[in-house]
Write an enzyme that holds these catalytic residues in place. Structure first.
Site, PDB file in Angstrom:
ATOM      1  N   ARG A  68      -0.791  -8.669  13.976  1.00 38.71           N
ATOM      2  CA  ARG A  68       0.409  -9.392  13.548  1.00 38.71           C
ATOM      3  C   ARG A  68       1.580  -8.449  13.323  1.00 38.71           C
ATOM      4  O   ARG A  68       2.725  -8.833  13.498  1.00 38.71           O
ATOM      5  CB  ARG A  68       0.148 -10.126  12.224  1.00 38.71           C
ATOM      6  CG  ARG A  68      -0.583 -11.427  12.358  1.00 38.71           C
ATOM      7  CD  ARG A  68      -0.624 -12.133  11.024  1.00 38.71           C
ATOM      8  NE  ARG A  68       0.675 -12.003  10.378  1.00 38.71           N
ATOM      9  CZ  ARG A  68       0.888 -11.872   9.075  1.00 38.71           C
ATOM     10  NH1 ARG A  68      -0.124 -11.909   8.238  1.00 38.71           N
ATOM     11  NH2 ARG A  68       2.088 -11.741   8.588  1.00 38.71           N
ATOM     12  N   CYS A  70      -1.495 -17.387   0.604  1.00 38.31           N
ATOM     13  CA  CYS A  70      -2.138 -16.613   1.657  1.00 38.31           C
ATOM     14  C   CYS A  70      -3.045 -15.593   0.991  1.00 38.31           C
ATOM     15  O   CYS A  70      -3.165 -15.572  -0.232  1.00 38.31           O
ATOM     16  CB  CYS A  70      -1.120 -15.952   2.568  1.00 38.31           C
ATOM     17  SG  CYS A  70      -0.124 -14.725   1.756  1.00 38.31           S
ATOM     18  N   LYS A  74       9.474  -4.896  12.167  1.00 37.92           N
ATOM     19  CA  LYS A  74       9.034  -6.307  12.219  1.00 37.92           C
ATOM     20  C   LYS A  74       9.803  -7.137  11.194  1.00 37.92           C
ATOM     21  O   LYS A  74      10.326  -8.207  11.506  1.00 37.92           O
ATOM     22  CB  LYS A  74       7.525  -6.389  11.927  1.00 37.92           C
ATOM     23  CG  LYS A  74       7.040  -7.797  11.619  1.00 37.92           C
ATOM     24  CD  LYS A  74       5.552  -7.838  11.347  1.00 37.92           C
ATOM     25  CE  LYS A  74       5.159  -7.676   9.910  1.00 37.92           C
ATOM     26  NZ  LYS A  74       5.402  -8.856   9.054  1.00 37.92           N
ATOM     27  N   ASN A  75       9.837  -6.634   9.965  1.00 38.01           N
ATOM     28  CA  ASN A  75      10.408  -7.452   8.895  1.00 38.01           C
ATOM     29  C   ASN A  75      11.928  -7.572   8.979  1.00 38.01           C
ATOM     30  O   ASN A  75      12.515  -8.444   8.337  1.00 38.01           O
ATOM     31  CB  ASN A  75       9.991  -6.901   7.522  1.00 38.01           C
ATOM     32  CG  ASN A  75       8.551  -7.258   7.198  1.00 38.01           C
ATOM     33  OD1 ASN A  75       7.900  -7.961   7.959  1.00 38.01           O
ATOM     34  ND2 ASN A  75       8.062  -6.772   6.072  1.00 38.01           N
ATOM     35  N   ASP A 132      10.188 -21.098  -4.286  1.00 32.40           N
ATOM     36  CA  ASP A 132      11.138 -21.742  -5.197  1.00 32.40           C
ATOM     37  C   ASP A 132      12.531 -21.101  -5.145  1.00 32.40           C
ATOM     38  O   ASP A 132      13.547 -21.796  -5.264  1.00 32.40           O
ATOM     39  CB  ASP A 132      10.587 -21.709  -6.637  1.00 32.40           C
ATOM     40  CG  ASP A 132      10.266 -20.295  -7.089  1.00 32.40           C
ATOM     41  OD1 ASP A 132       9.536 -19.598  -6.352  1.00 32.40           O
ATOM     42  OD2 ASP A 132      10.734 -19.880  -8.156  1.00 32.40           O
ATOM     43  N   ASP A 160       3.929  -3.275   0.600  1.00 25.41           N
ATOM     44  CA  ASP A 160       3.363  -3.223   1.955  1.00 25.41           C
ATOM     45  C   ASP A 160       2.779  -1.853   2.308  1.00 25.41           C
ATOM     46  O   ASP A 160       2.176  -1.688   3.373  1.00 25.41           O
ATOM     47  CB  ASP A 160       4.428  -3.606   2.996  1.00 25.41           C
ATOM     48  CG  ASP A 160       4.714  -5.105   3.004  1.00 25.41           C
ATOM     49  OD1 ASP A 160       3.993  -5.855   2.321  1.00 25.41           O
ATOM     50  OD2 ASP A 160       5.662  -5.520   3.699  1.00 25.41           O
ATOM     51  N   ARG A 178       2.356 -17.471  -2.858  1.00 25.24           N
ATOM     52  CA  ARG A 178       3.667 -16.991  -2.406  1.00 25.24           C
ATOM     53  C   ARG A 178       4.646 -18.151  -2.427  1.00 25.24           C
ATOM     54  O   ARG A 178       4.885 -18.807  -1.428  1.00 25.24           O
ATOM     55  CB  ARG A 178       3.554 -16.339  -1.031  1.00 25.24           C
ATOM     56  CG  ARG A 178       2.669 -15.103  -1.122  1.00 25.24           C
ATOM     57  CD  ARG A 178       2.633 -14.288   0.115  1.00 25.24           C
ATOM     58  NE  ARG A 178       3.910 -13.739   0.525  1.00 25.24           N
ATOM     59  CZ  ARG A 178       4.063 -13.041   1.646  1.00 25.24           C
ATOM     60  NH1 ARG A 178       3.031 -12.831   2.421  1.00 25.24           N
ATOM     61  NH2 ARG A 178       5.244 -12.575   1.981  1.00 25.24           N
TER      62      ARG A 178
HETATM   63  C1  UD1 Z   1       8.842  -9.812   2.367  1.00 22.01           C
HETATM   64  C2  UD1 Z   1       8.079  -9.132   3.464  1.00 22.01           C
HETATM   65  C3  UD1 Z   1       6.660  -8.796   3.014  1.00 22.01           C
HETATM   66  C4  UD1 Z   1       6.699  -8.000   1.715  1.00 22.01           C
HETATM   67  C5  UD1 Z   1       7.553  -8.707   0.667  1.00 22.01           C
HETATM   68  C6  UD1 Z   1       7.747  -7.894  -0.598  1.00 22.01           C
HETATM   69  C7  UD1 Z   1       9.067 -10.061   5.461  1.00 22.01           C
HETATM   70  C8  UD1 Z   1       8.881 -10.887   6.681  1.00 22.01           C
HETATM   71  N1  UD1 Z   1       8.038  -9.997   4.627  1.00 22.01           N
HETATM   72  O1  UD1 Z   1       8.177 -11.061   2.117  1.00 22.01           O
HETATM   73  O2  UD1 Z   1       6.032  -8.041   4.052  1.00 22.01           O
HETATM   74  O3  UD1 Z   1       5.385  -7.835   1.232  1.00 22.01           O
HETATM   75  O4  UD1 Z   1       8.858  -9.001   1.200  1.00 22.01           O
HETATM   76  O5  UD1 Z   1       8.396  -6.709  -0.299  1.00 22.01           O
HETATM   77  O6  UD1 Z   1      10.088  -9.459   5.264  1.00 22.01           O
HETATM   78  N2  UD1 Z   1       8.827 -14.969  -5.024  1.00 22.01           N
HETATM   79  C9  UD1 Z   1       9.003 -16.057  -5.857  1.00 22.01           C
HETATM   80  N3  UD1 Z   1       9.675 -17.141  -5.374  1.00 22.01           N
HETATM   81  C10 UD1 Z   1      10.176 -17.179  -4.100  1.00 22.01           C
HETATM   82  C11 UD1 Z   1      10.008 -16.062  -3.267  1.00 22.01           C
HETATM   83  C12 UD1 Z   1       9.320 -14.964  -3.770  1.00 22.01           C
HETATM   84  O7  UD1 Z   1       8.554 -16.050  -6.995  1.00 22.01           O
HETATM   85  O8  UD1 Z   1      10.786 -18.171  -3.736  1.00 22.01           O
HETATM   86  C13 UD1 Z   1       8.095 -13.785  -5.532  1.00 22.01           C
HETATM   87  C14 UD1 Z   1       6.859 -13.456  -4.712  1.00 22.01           C
HETATM   88  O9  UD1 Z   1       5.733 -14.186  -5.133  1.00 22.01           O
HETATM   89  C15 UD1 Z   1       6.734 -11.972  -4.967  1.00 22.01           C
HETATM   90  C16 UD1 Z   1       8.181 -11.517  -5.069  1.00 22.01           C
HETATM   91  O10 UD1 Z   1       8.945 -12.667  -5.365  1.00 22.01           O
HETATM   92  O11 UD1 Z   1       6.094 -11.734  -6.196  1.00 22.01           O
HETATM   93  C17 UD1 Z   1       8.725 -10.862  -3.837  1.00 22.01           C
HETATM   94  O12 UD1 Z   1       8.460 -11.652  -2.698  1.00 22.01           O
HETATM   95  P1  UD1 Z   1       9.473 -11.747  -1.486  1.00 22.01           P
HETATM   96  O13 UD1 Z   1      10.409 -10.583  -1.507  1.00 22.01           O
HETATM   97  O14 UD1 Z   1      10.065 -13.107  -1.428  1.00 22.01           O
HETATM   98  O15 UD1 Z   1       8.534 -11.616  -0.232  1.00 22.01           O
HETATM   99  P2  UD1 Z   1       8.874 -12.162   1.195  1.00 22.01           P
HETATM  100  O16 UD1 Z   1      10.344 -12.115   1.391  1.00 22.01           O
HETATM  101  O17 UD1 Z   1       8.155 -13.446   1.433  1.00 22.01           O
END
Ligand code: UD1
Length: 422
Positions: free
Chosen positions: A399, A116, A22-23, A124, A307, A121
């Site tokens: 989902r 969420c 999925k991811n 930035d 996850d 989440r």
């Molecule tokens: C992806 C996965 C999700 C998984 C997560 C962490 C998909 C569709 N989803 O989500 O299932 O749980 O990776 O492995 O692939 N963060 C920031 N700023 C940002 C973005 C992230 O501070 O702009 C932080 C988040 O709060 C978190 C960490 O970085 O603590 C990792 O998150 P991130 O890898 O971005 O998660 P997703 O890519 O949204």
């Protein structure tokens, strides 16, 4: 709303097949917006988040078609550059259309995703990376509006306090693929799904060096072309099915699962007393005797994946001893704890750490899924629990899992989908 009624305890055993990731599929489908040509993506699981992404592509003007396990994004032009709240609020991964739309169409308006159930989440890092490429970014009326007639390559550091970000890396890398000049992303995420997205982009004609490392060097090209690409197997789905076997004293072979993506998860299963055998064909997990306690903390790849935190907690809930689980990615991702305790588990939270005291038996109970992986953990626990469990709000589970109840039924589960008032 649907719920799962699950009769336990059962022993999960037999052979099953891993679904496509999925991811991986979500950002790759978004990446199809980088070209007007046809793209054929193979091994895309048929589940709710994917259907949401296909709907989003259609709203943006592209024609999509499912052909068995493949998704065809037909040749054509985007007619809208807006990802509306209705879709983004049900699936945060919709944010991954931001980079492709900006790079290809010069502009994108994407609803701001917000928080969420697993905590804040932020996005930035996505915005920082795209701004570094020269995009003008405005946040108004709950929307991110990014504009740039032409993005320019640059060197950037792309991690926050929790480390690298999977979808921010994808977004920036997809935008950089069509930017002028060279972009260097330092501290890029190295999750297998990011590597998969890199290989997909290369199949479209992108120039990327350092794939699989924390420094990605992307040399922009003027246009990308269509391609046929097969996504990797879903490591989290495979891990969940292995957890179902581990929790129920079972023996399962997940055909097609890739052990190279699950190193630390398989290590934790081993430390918990399971026999894990990996081969190019798949992964077999055999449970024997009692579950042993294990301590672990979630971290970016190759660390333990957040996850798979909840599902492993369900397994360790009836270990012979105490396990300590620390959540370093999403410190609030523990809503399943209260629900597991309703099933007789003995888990206490101390800030971002769960102290899991193993109990001799879990009991069936009505419980509620709060998010995708929490729901999966409750299903895993219910398979091992004595009596009937009603796992409510399984739209969360839908989902991210393709036909989970069918797969588990074929492995010996007594699980039925029922209508629920709540
Ligand atoms: C992806 C996965 C999700 C998984 C997560 C962490 C998909 C569709 N989803 O989500 O299932 O749980 O990776 O492995 O692939 N963060 C920031 N700023 C940002 C973005 C992230 O501070 O702009 C932080 C988040 O709060 C978190 C960490 O970085 O603590 C990792 O998150 P991130 O890898 O971005 O998660 P997703 O890519 O949204």
């Amino acid at each position: 709303m649907d719920a799962f009624s699950i009769e336990g305890p059962v022993r999960i055993s037999g052979e099953t097949a891993a679904a496509g990731s999925k991811n991986s599929s979500l950002p790759i489908l978004a990446g199809c917006l980088l070209t007007d040509d046809e793209c054929i993506i193979e091994n895309v699981p048929d589940l709710r988040d994917i259907r949401t992404m296909l709907r989003l592509l259609e709203m943006l003007g592209r024609t999509v078609e499912r052909r068995g396990g493949d998704v065809v994004v037909h040749a054509g032009r985007v007619t809208s550059t807006e990802a509306p709240y209705e879709l983004v609020s049900t699936m945060r991964a919709s944010i991954s259309v931001l980079g492709p739309l900006l790079a290809k169409e010069g502009e994108a308006r994407v609803s701001f995703p917000g928080g969420c159930a697993i905590g804040a989440r932020p996005i930035d890092l996505h915005l920082k990376g795209l701004a570094a490429l020269g995009a003008e970014i405005e946040i108004t009326h709950g929307y991110v509006h990014a504009r740039s007639p032409r993005l320019k390559g640059t060197t950037m550091y792309l991690a926050g306090s929790a480390g690298s970000s999977v979808l921010a890396t994808d977004n920036v890398m997809m935008a950089a693929a069509l930017a002028d000049g060279v972009t260097v992303i330092q501290s890029a995420a190295i999750e297998p799904e990011v590597v998969d997205a890199c290989h997909f982009l290369v199949a479209m004609g992108a120039k990327i060096e350092g794939i699989g490392t924390t420094t990605l060097t992307i040399t922009g090209v003027p246009r990308l072309h269509g391609c046929r690409y097969r996504v990797i197997p879903d490591r989290i789905e495979a891990g969940t099915l292995l957890a179902a076997a581990a929790c129920t004293g079972g023996d399962v072979f997940v055909r097609g699962a890739d052990s190279s993506h699950l190193g630390i998860v398989l290590d934790v299963f081993g430390r918990a007393g399971m026999t894990v055998t990996s081969s190019p064909e798949g992964i077999r997990l055999q449970a024997a005797g009692n579950v042993r306690p294990v301590d672990f903390e979630t971290l970016p790849y190759p660390g333990y994946p957040t996850d798979m935190q909840a599902q492993m907690m369900a397994v360790l809930a009836h270990a012979q001893g105490t396990s300590v689980i620390t959540e370093k990615i999403y410190p609030e991702r523990f809503i399943h704890v209260a629900e597991l305790n309703r099933m007789g588990a003995d888990i206490k939270l101390e800030e971002h750490t769960a102290i899991v005291r193993g109990v001799s038996r879990l009991e069936g109970a009505p419980v509620m899924a709060s998010d995708l992986r929490a729901g999966a953990a409750l299903v895993v626990a219910a398979l091992a629990a004595e009596g009937t469990s009603l796992v409510r709000r399984i739209y969360h589970v839908d989902r991210g899992y393709e036909r989970l109840e069918d797969k588990l039924t074929a492995l010996g589960a007594r699980i039925t989908r029922v209508r629920d008032q709540q």
